[in-house]
Write a protein that holds these residues in place. Structure first.
Motif, PDB file in Angstrom:
ATOM      1  N   ALA A  39       0.838  -1.202   0.000  1.00 20.33           N
ATOM      2  CA  ALA A  39       0.000   0.000   0.000  1.00 20.33           C
ATOM      3  C   ALA A  39       0.874   1.253   0.000  1.00 20.33           C
ATOM      4  O   ALA A  39       0.556   2.258  -0.642  1.00 20.33           O
ATOM      5  N   MET A  82      -8.027   2.238   1.338  1.00 19.74           N
ATOM      6  CA  MET A  82      -9.011   1.541   0.505  1.00 19.74           C
ATOM      7  C   MET A  82     -10.314   2.335   0.457  1.00 19.74           C
ATOM      8  O   MET A  82     -10.749   2.877   1.464  1.00 19.74           O
ATOM      9  N   LYS A  96      -9.441 -14.733  -5.337  1.00 18.36           N
ATOM     10  CA  LYS A  96      -9.069 -14.242  -6.655  1.00 18.36           C
ATOM     11  C   LYS A  96      -8.245 -15.316  -7.357  1.00 18.36           C
ATOM     12  O   LYS A  96      -8.160 -15.386  -8.554  1.00 18.36           O
ATOM     13  N   GLY A 119      -3.144 -14.242   2.799  1.00 26.69           N
ATOM     14  CA  GLY A 119      -2.834 -12.861   3.148  1.00 26.69           C
ATOM     15  C   GLY A 119      -3.582 -12.346   4.351  1.00 26.69           C
ATOM     16  O   GLY A 119      -3.457 -12.877   5.463  1.00 26.69           O
ATOM     17  N   TYR A 121      -6.447 -12.624   5.455  1.00 23.02           N
ATOM     18  CA  TYR A 121      -7.275 -13.548   6.234  1.00 23.02           C
ATOM     19  C   TYR A 121      -6.503 -14.328   7.282  1.00 23.02           C
ATOM     20  O   TYR A 121      -7.078 -14.845   8.225  1.00 23.02           O
ATOM     21  N   THR A 165      -4.267   3.140   6.485  1.00 23.29           N
ATOM     22  CA  THR A 165      -5.080   2.050   7.023  1.00 23.29           C
ATOM     23  C   THR A 165      -4.609   1.651   8.417  1.00 23.29           C
ATOM     24  O   THR A 165      -3.400   1.546   8.657  1.00 23.29           O
ATOM     25  N   ILE A 167      -5.276  -1.422  11.043  1.00 22.04           N
ATOM     26  CA  ILE A 167      -5.921  -2.722  11.240  1.00 22.04           C
ATOM     27  C   ILE A 167      -5.739  -3.127  12.697  1.00 22.04           C
ATOM     28  O   ILE A 167      -4.605  -3.204  13.192  1.00 22.04           O
ATOM     29  N   ASN A 336       3.946 -15.792  -2.326  1.00 18.80           N
ATOM     30  CA  ASN A 336       3.210 -16.883  -1.703  1.00 18.80           C
ATOM     31  C   ASN A 336       3.615 -18.265  -2.183  1.00 18.80           C
ATOM     32  O   ASN A 336       2.896 -19.227  -2.024  1.00 18.80           O
TER      33      ASN A 336
HETATM   34  P1  ADP Z   1      -2.962 -10.082  -1.504  1.00 22.91           P
HETATM   35  O1  ADP Z   1      -2.149  -9.132  -0.682  1.00 22.91           O
HETATM   36  O2  ADP Z   1      -2.245 -11.346  -1.818  1.00 22.91           O
HETATM   37  O3  ADP Z   1      -3.591  -9.460  -2.695  1.00 22.91           O
HETATM   38  P2  ADP Z   1      -4.725  -9.997   0.780  1.00 22.91           P
HETATM   39  O4  ADP Z   1      -5.895 -10.817   1.171  1.00 22.91           O
HETATM   40  O5  ADP Z   1      -3.619  -9.921   1.767  1.00 22.91           O
HETATM   41  O6  ADP Z   1      -4.204 -10.567  -0.600  1.00 22.91           O
HETATM   42  O7  ADP Z   1      -5.203  -8.543   0.478  1.00 22.91           O
HETATM   43  C1  ADP Z   1      -6.224  -8.318  -0.459  1.00 22.91           C
HETATM   44  C2  ADP Z   1      -6.176  -6.911  -0.948  1.00 22.91           C
HETATM   45  O8  ADP Z   1      -6.623  -6.017   0.041  1.00 22.91           O
HETATM   46  C3  ADP Z   1      -4.821  -6.405  -1.358  1.00 22.91           C
HETATM   47  O9  ADP Z   1      -4.469  -6.807  -2.639  1.00 22.91           O
HETATM   48  C4  ADP Z   1      -5.005  -4.898  -1.260  1.00 22.91           C
HETATM   49  O10 ADP Z   1      -5.610  -4.397  -2.430  1.00 22.91           O
HETATM   50  C5  ADP Z   1      -5.983  -4.784  -0.114  1.00 22.91           C
HETATM   51  N1  ADP Z   1      -5.277  -4.466   1.108  1.00 22.91           N
HETATM   52  C6  ADP Z   1      -4.943  -5.306   2.119  1.00 22.91           C
HETATM   53  N2  ADP Z   1      -4.294  -4.657   3.096  1.00 22.91           N
HETATM   54  C7  ADP Z   1      -4.206  -3.362   2.716  1.00 22.91           C
HETATM   55  C8  ADP Z   1      -3.643  -2.171   3.303  1.00 22.91           C
HETATM   56  N3  ADP Z   1      -3.021  -2.196   4.484  1.00 22.91           N
HETATM   57  N4  ADP Z   1      -3.767  -1.013   2.609  1.00 22.91           N
HETATM   58  C9  ADP Z   1      -4.379  -0.987   1.419  1.00 22.91           C
HETATM   59  N5  ADP Z   1      -4.930  -2.060   0.821  1.00 22.91           N
HETATM   60  C10 ADP Z   1      -4.845  -3.238   1.449  1.00 22.91           C
END
Ligand code: ADP
Length: 628
Positions: A39, A82, A96, A119, A121, A165, A167, A336
């Motif tokens: 990000a 996001m 995906k 990721g 999840y 973001t 979390i 991965n």
């Molecule tokens: P991956 O990273 O393999 O695509 P994830 O499940 O970890 O799969 O994340 C899915 C999507 O969520 C990411 O591709 C991204 O677009 C969005 N995302 C996750 N974490 C963040 C974050 N901290 N900031 C912005 N977008 C995020």
């Protein structure tokens, strides 16, 4: 507010994640940091391309907050954030990757996580509730996504004003042996960051409690909170070679691979082009204590874009180069990738090939330019190279035959096969070798004499694998190998052969009598052409050698295979005349002589004697008789 449901496949996977049996829960942190780093990459890119969205580089950060009281673990990034749609699409759906086979998913949890990287999840492995508070750089309204797992998620508006973001993981309560509280432990989190994400390009910060001397006091301490950066950000292997000191290389090795000693060799390089990767490899300066056991974990560490992926990626190294330690970082490798996929991945296969070539070239170079260093290396790891030669029916012959060395009679030093062949006499047909337990034992072998007289060099085989490895080679530069105590050495001139035949004929009855006396202990008794001052020796026929017999006897299923024993007698030794005389005058005594000679030959060869008491009794009796 109604909860929205996860898309079907996601729900399934989420269930699995929540009830996960996946052992390495720590990886959730790597995944979250990696998402944050992505990000930040995106925001950085936007900033560089859109003047209205500019952000100062030092403001691109990742911050971890541990709240022991509320049992929350929070990770904040100042990345792209996001939008509501993105929250829906990215965190509401998982697959995906699409191709997950959910039927067997339960048994294959580790594989799934490894292959597709669940990721975000993966945080459900440690959290019972996850809150994502985010504001996108492309929006003015922020949103909060919240989920307690399988029963869905909600999205509400946030009054957040900073782009990025946050979390928050509400950590699960401890269940059975799982210790979720450890993710609230500063030290543990620090060490996870160093392990998995040390080289993320953005600072990973954490408020850490430190104790320090109170101002204006001498021994009063206070606890204050200090924002520390946990990662080093620029990996050593990504730095310019010229700017790295030997000490830095050494320290990196010793810390990372837990060795007390500096490495013998460092190999640091970057490959660019179709295949691009960066590698930092080491050859240890001593053999790890468990190197030749099952416990030794071979393989290199694998990084993708400086993010740690896995330890001990075995497929990056051929088994015969398993001594190498180090890491590979490639932008082309998926974050991965799993161990299972590693083997089939074309990119990684190409990298492995390229690494093998590099190691080979380094060793060849060392052999040519740093002979002593190479010998040290060979003493440490040469055995593994010889195993490599022997393995896979000699498939790695070309790769390894010029790297192996043997101790040689030439100058009592190690020699390569090439050097041996270059020194061979014009008329010499074979590369001669002899097996034995030690250099000293070999040097005393009667069989060596004739070869030494002829000026032929002999290689000493001191390791069990040597003969097996050489049999796989069969020849080197078209010269066949020959054991000096097996079969016909072919050392005699025509004249000498003639002479030997005559002696054989004249003594046919003596030789037969000796053979009869020894019965099935030997397959033949014959006139020797390999001895000069010694009276007897034991040799074997072509095929299984004594050394192989000894090695096979130690193997669970190698029993029973024996070398054919032939007792050779030196016709020029004084003892031969004695035998002739005894044969004429005292036929009964001859069988004792035969037995003694055979036992002596066994001793010289390093075989156990069959009946030591009977042997010593016979020697005693002979001493007495000689002085009657
Ligand atoms: P991956 O990273 O393999 O695509 P994830 O499940 O970890 O799969 O994340 C899915 C999507 O969520 C990411 O591709 C991204 O677009 C969005 N995302 C996750 N974490 C963040 C974050 N901290 N900031 C912005 N977008 C995020």
């Amino acid at each position: 507010m109604t909860k929205q449901q996860f898309k079907a496949e996601s729900k399934r996977l989420l269930d699995l994640m929540i009830n996960s049996i996946y052992t390495n829960k720590d990886i959730f942190l790597r995944e979250l940091i990696s998402n944050a780093s992505d990000a930040l990459d995106k925001r950085n890119f936007l900033s560089l391309n859109d003047a209205s969205k500019r952000v100062a580089p030092e403001d691109l950060t990742i911050t971890l907050t541990l709240d022991k009281e509320n049992r929350t673990f929070t990770i904040t990034d100042t990345g792209i954030g996001m939008t509501k749609d993105e929250l829906e699409n990215h965190l509401g759906t998982i697959a995906k990757s699409g191709s997950l086979d959910f039927k067997q998913a339960n048994e294959q949890m580790n594989d799934i996580i490894g292959q597709f990287g669940v990721g975000f999840y993966s945080a459900f492995m440690v959290a019972e509730k996850i809150t994502v508070d985010t504001l996108s750089a492309n929006d003015t309204q922020g949103y909060i996504w919240e989920s307690e797992g399988a029963d869905g998620y909600t999205i509400t508006e946030s009054n957040r004003t900073t782009i990025g973001t946050t979390i928050t993981l509400q950590l699960r309560k401890n269940e059975e042996e799982e210790d979720y509280d450890s993710y609230l432990d500063t030290y543990k989190v620090k060490s996870l960051v160093t392990k998995y994400s040390d080289y993320v390009r953005y600072p990973i910060q954490m408020l850490v409690e430190v104790s320090r001397l109170k101002e204006d006091t001498e021994n009063e301490y206070e606890t204050v909170k200090e924002l520390q950066t946990l990662n080093s950000m620029v990996p050593l292997w990504k730095r310019n070679k010229k700017e790295i000191t030997q000490e830095e290389y050494d320290n990196f090795y010793m810390n990372k691979y837990m060795d007390w000693e500096k490495p013998q060799k460092v190999l640091h390089y970057t490959i660019e082009g179709n295949l691009s990767y960066n590698a930092l490899l080491y050859i240890p300066s001593k053999t790890p204590f468990n190197f030749y056991s099952q416990d030794y974990e071979a393989g290199l560490q694998l990084y993708s874009k400086s993010v740690f992926i896995m330890d001990n990626a075995k497929d990056l190294l051929p088994d015969y180069f398993r001594f190498a330690k180090g890491l590979v970082d490639s932008d082309d490798v998926s974050l991965n990738i799993s161990r299972e996929i590693l083997q089939q991945d074309r990119q990684l296969k190409a990298i492995a090939k390229s690494i093998e070539k590099k190691i080979k070239n380094t060793l060849v170079d060392m052999l040519v330019k740093e002979r002593e260093e190479y010998e040290k290396f060979f003493i440490n790891f040469g055995l593994q190279l010889k195993y490599g030669l022997y393995s896979d029916y000699g498939a790695h012959k070309e790769q390894l035959q010029d790297l192996i060395m043997f101790y040689s009679s030439h100058n009592d030093k190690y020699t390569t096969l090439k050097e041996y062949v270059e020194r061979m006499k014009d008329e010499q047909q074979h590369i001669y070798y002899v097996s034995g337990d030690s250099i000293e034992a070999i040097q005393k072998l009667p069989q060596l004499e004739r070869l030494q007289q002829k000026g032929y060099e002999v290689l000493y085989f001191l390791d069990d694998v040597d003969e097996f490895a050489i049999r796989v080679l069969n020849t080197y530069m078209d010269k066949p190998f020959k054991s000096i105590n097996q079969g016909d050495l072919d050392l005699d001139s025509e004249e000498e052969k003639q002479e030997k035949e005559t002696i054989k004929k004249e003594n046919e009855s003596l030789l037969q009598a000796l053979k009869d006396a020894l019965q099935d202990k030997v397959s033949d008794v014959t006139i020797s052409s390999r001895l000069s001052t010694h009276p007897v020796c034991l040799v074997s026929d072509e095929g299984i050698s004594f050394e192989m017999e000894k090695v096979l006897a130690q193997m669970p299923d190698g029993n029973g295979l024996k070398a054919t024993r032939i007792l050779e007698i030196n016709p020029n030794h004084a003892l031969f005349a004695t035998l002739q005389k005894i044969h004429e005058t005292n036929k009964d005594a001859l069988s004792n002589y035969a037995d003694l000679l055979y036992t002596q030959a066994l001793l010289i060869e390093g075989f156990p004697i069959e009946d030591p008491v009977a042997y010593t009794n016979k020697v005693c009796q002979m001493m007495i008789d000689a002085n009657k």
